[in-house]
Design a protein around this motif. Sequence first.
Motif, PDB file in Angstrom:
ATOM      1  N   ALA A   1       6.058 -18.766  -2.484  1.00 47.03           N
ATOM      2  CA  ALA A   1       4.934 -18.345  -3.383  1.00 47.03           C
ATOM      3  C   ALA A   1       5.350 -17.472  -4.319  1.00 47.03           C
ATOM      4  O   ALA A   1       6.423 -16.505  -4.283  1.00 47.03           O
ATOM      5  N   TYR A   2       4.632 -16.884  -5.396  1.00 51.13           N
ATOM      6  CA  TYR A   2       4.776 -15.978  -6.467  1.00 51.13           C
ATOM      7  C   TYR A   2       3.843 -14.960  -6.352  1.00 51.13           C
ATOM      8  O   TYR A   2       3.918 -14.106  -6.852  1.00 51.13           O
ATOM      9  N   GLY A   3       2.795 -15.274  -5.362  1.00 47.56           N
ATOM     10  CA  GLY A   3       1.740 -14.225  -5.261  1.00 47.56           C
ATOM     11  C   GLY A   3       0.942 -14.381  -6.477  1.00 47.56           C
ATOM     12  O   GLY A   3       0.665 -15.265  -7.291  1.00 47.56           O
ATOM     13  N   ASP A   4       0.144 -13.064  -6.732  1.00 50.63           N
ATOM     14  CA  ASP A   4      -0.871 -13.356  -7.582  1.00 50.63           C
ATOM     15  C   ASP A   4      -1.049 -11.725  -8.264  1.00 50.63           C
ATOM     16  O   ASP A   4      -1.332 -11.060  -7.671  1.00 50.63           O
ATOM     17  N   ASN A   5      -0.918 -11.926  -9.562  1.00 51.06           N
ATOM     18  CA  ASN A   5      -0.445 -10.503 -10.379  1.00 51.06           C
ATOM     19  C   ASN A   5      -2.053  -9.861 -10.374  1.00 51.06           C
ATOM     20  O   ASN A   5      -2.036  -8.700 -11.266  1.00 51.06           O
ATOM     21  N   SER A   6      -3.228 -10.428 -10.011  1.00 53.29           N
ATOM     22  CA  SER A   6      -4.310  -9.618 -10.202  1.00 53.29           C
ATOM     23  C   SER A   6      -4.548  -8.783  -8.974  1.00 53.29           C
ATOM     24  O   SER A   6      -5.269  -7.836  -8.776  1.00 53.29           O
ATOM     25  N   LEU A   7      -3.578  -8.918  -8.106  1.00 45.42           N
ATOM     26  CA  LEU A   7      -3.540  -8.112  -6.859  1.00 45.42           C
ATOM     27  C   LEU A   7      -2.696  -6.832  -6.787  1.00 45.42           C
ATOM     28  O   LEU A   7      -1.761  -6.798  -7.761  1.00 45.42           O
ATOM     29  N   GLY A   8      -2.823  -5.700  -6.084  1.00 51.59           N
ATOM     30  CA  GLY A   8      -2.070  -4.622  -5.945  1.00 51.59           C
ATOM     31  C   GLY A   8      -0.584  -5.084  -5.605  1.00 51.59           C
ATOM     32  O   GLY A   8      -0.414  -5.938  -5.214  1.00 51.59           O
ATOM     33  N   TYR A   9       0.317  -3.988  -5.681  1.00 50.21           N
ATOM     34  CA  TYR A   9       1.749  -4.084  -5.390  1.00 50.21           C
ATOM     35  C   TYR A   9       1.888  -4.478  -4.183  1.00 50.21           C
ATOM     36  O   TYR A   9       2.654  -5.593  -3.890  1.00 50.21           O
ATOM     37  N   VAL A  10       1.438  -3.875  -3.063  1.00 50.22           N
ATOM     38  CA  VAL A  10       1.620  -4.261  -1.799  1.00 50.22           C
ATOM     39  C   VAL A  10       0.817  -5.398  -1.351  1.00 50.22           C
ATOM     40  O   VAL A  10       1.174  -6.322  -0.568  1.00 50.22           O
ATOM     41  N   GLU A  11      -0.387  -5.383  -1.753  1.00 49.37           N
ATOM     42  CA  GLU A  11      -1.372  -6.551  -1.593  1.00 49.37           C
ATOM     43  C   GLU A  11      -0.620  -7.930  -1.788  1.00 49.37           C
ATOM     44  O   GLU A  11      -0.856  -8.909  -1.116  1.00 49.37           O
ATOM     45  N   ASN A  12      -0.153  -8.018  -3.200  1.00 55.21           N
ATOM     46  CA  ASN A  12       0.465  -9.154  -3.624  1.00 55.21           C
ATOM     47  C   ASN A  12       1.518  -9.685  -2.700  1.00 55.21           C
ATOM     48  O   ASN A  12       1.900 -10.682  -2.278  1.00 55.21           O
ATOM     49  N   PHE A  13       2.410  -8.541  -2.237  1.00 57.11           N
ATOM     50  CA  PHE A  13       3.701  -8.787  -1.285  1.00 57.11           C
ATOM     51  C   PHE A  13       3.197  -9.351  -0.165  1.00 57.11           C
ATOM     52  O   PHE A  13       3.667 -10.549   0.497  1.00 57.11           O
TER      53      PHE A  13
END
Length: 392
Positions: free
Chosen positions: A150-162
């Motif tokens: 997955a590529y995650g979600d840029n609406s989240l924080g840096y660590v949250e997205n990870f």
Amino acid sequence: TSGITTLDPGFKNTSSCKSAVTFLDGEKGILRYRGYSIEELADKSDFLEVIYLLIFGDLPTKKEKQQFHRDIQTKSLVDEDVKKILDGFPKSAHPMGVLSALTSALTAFNPKSVDVRSEKDMYNAICKILGKFPVLVAWAYRKEEGLPLAYGDNSLGYVENFIKMMFELPNEKFVMNPVVLDAIDKLLILHADHEQNCSTSTVRVVGSSHAGLFASISSGISALWGPLHGGANQAVIEMLEDIKADGGDYKKYIAKAKDKNDPFRLMGFGHRVYKNFDPRANIIKVAAEEVLNDLGIDDPVLDIARGLAQVALSDEYFKSRNLYPNVDFYSGIIYRALGIPVPMFTAMFALGRLPGWIAQWKEMRLNKEPISRPRQLYIGATERAYVGIDKR
Ligand code: SDX
């Protein structure tokens, strides 16, 4: 001596550079990033802010932090062809081998990141690796688990997205556990830099030839992999599991560690610089107890770790050699409680250490440090004439 140097194996008594990034005092157990104590940063800051602090030298304003995060996010996509390289690995490949390979491969997809002539070039290369590396770490884990990338979600924080990229499941709504987020953020802060340790020195040496940033980081990942360095966090849990399988007889392992004829070392113990305690270990020990408590996990391995530390700390062999638990001794217990598999422990260390490697590489380049090229003490053959093979 060879006329200009004295022998110093492992550079135990050598300062390789001047640096303003991190301050360590081994006697007093002090660790500061750009003058801020890790105790304060672990308690009040967050990993993205610490990344900015280490690389640019000061804590960011709200606006600077938002812009920095945005600049990282817009460069966080990894070329789809990198997945073909990942596909080539067996599921059993160690994540650190995958990460050093994929990080080096990033150069092929971002050739302009090699020649950092201007601060802007340097900033772009730094944002690229900060954006792409968490994706690669998550991909290494997903590959091992047979899960879709997955590529995650840029609406989240840096660590949250990870964390989302690591743990989200294709058929479930992802819910962030605040205990997991807080614990991982704190662990990443505590691993972020540590002056001229083995992997950081490696990044500086490779970078001093003006090899690109990604190639320099890739070499740091390889150095960190070793069980005497970052790989110790994996070796600690494997050792504690062995002791548990052995009926919890940690006194036997203490005896093995003291036996000069036995190569076994008490993993997670000892440090080149800290000669009283590793301040990070103290914080992580408390965090381990909190996380296991919050998650309602009773891990017998934590009891074995506590017992092992207690006995070792009262044993003359360890005391006389100033051997104390280091950063790796308790961190694996938290990673395991968070559902991170053992082979990924050192990859988590690499994610934490990335900003430190970047900050030290940047300082080395901006200071225009010379190419690293130490001398040696020659102890080989004196001059001798060639003899043809028929006469040997
Ligand atoms: C990290 O440098 C950094 O800052 C690293 C790090 C970072 O943030 O970047 O802090 C992260 O790598 C922490 C260390 C993780 N490694 C381990 O836990 C592996 C076990 N530790 C050791 O291998 C060792 O303590 C080192 C590698 C950490 C330090 O090695 P040194 O400074 O070269 O010390 P040494 O090997 O010369 O040991 C000195 C003495 C020796 O005994 P004598 O020859 O004097 O009789 O202490 C003994 C060693 O045998 N010793 C140990 C021991 N560590 C040292 N004996 C048993 N168990 C151990 N763990």
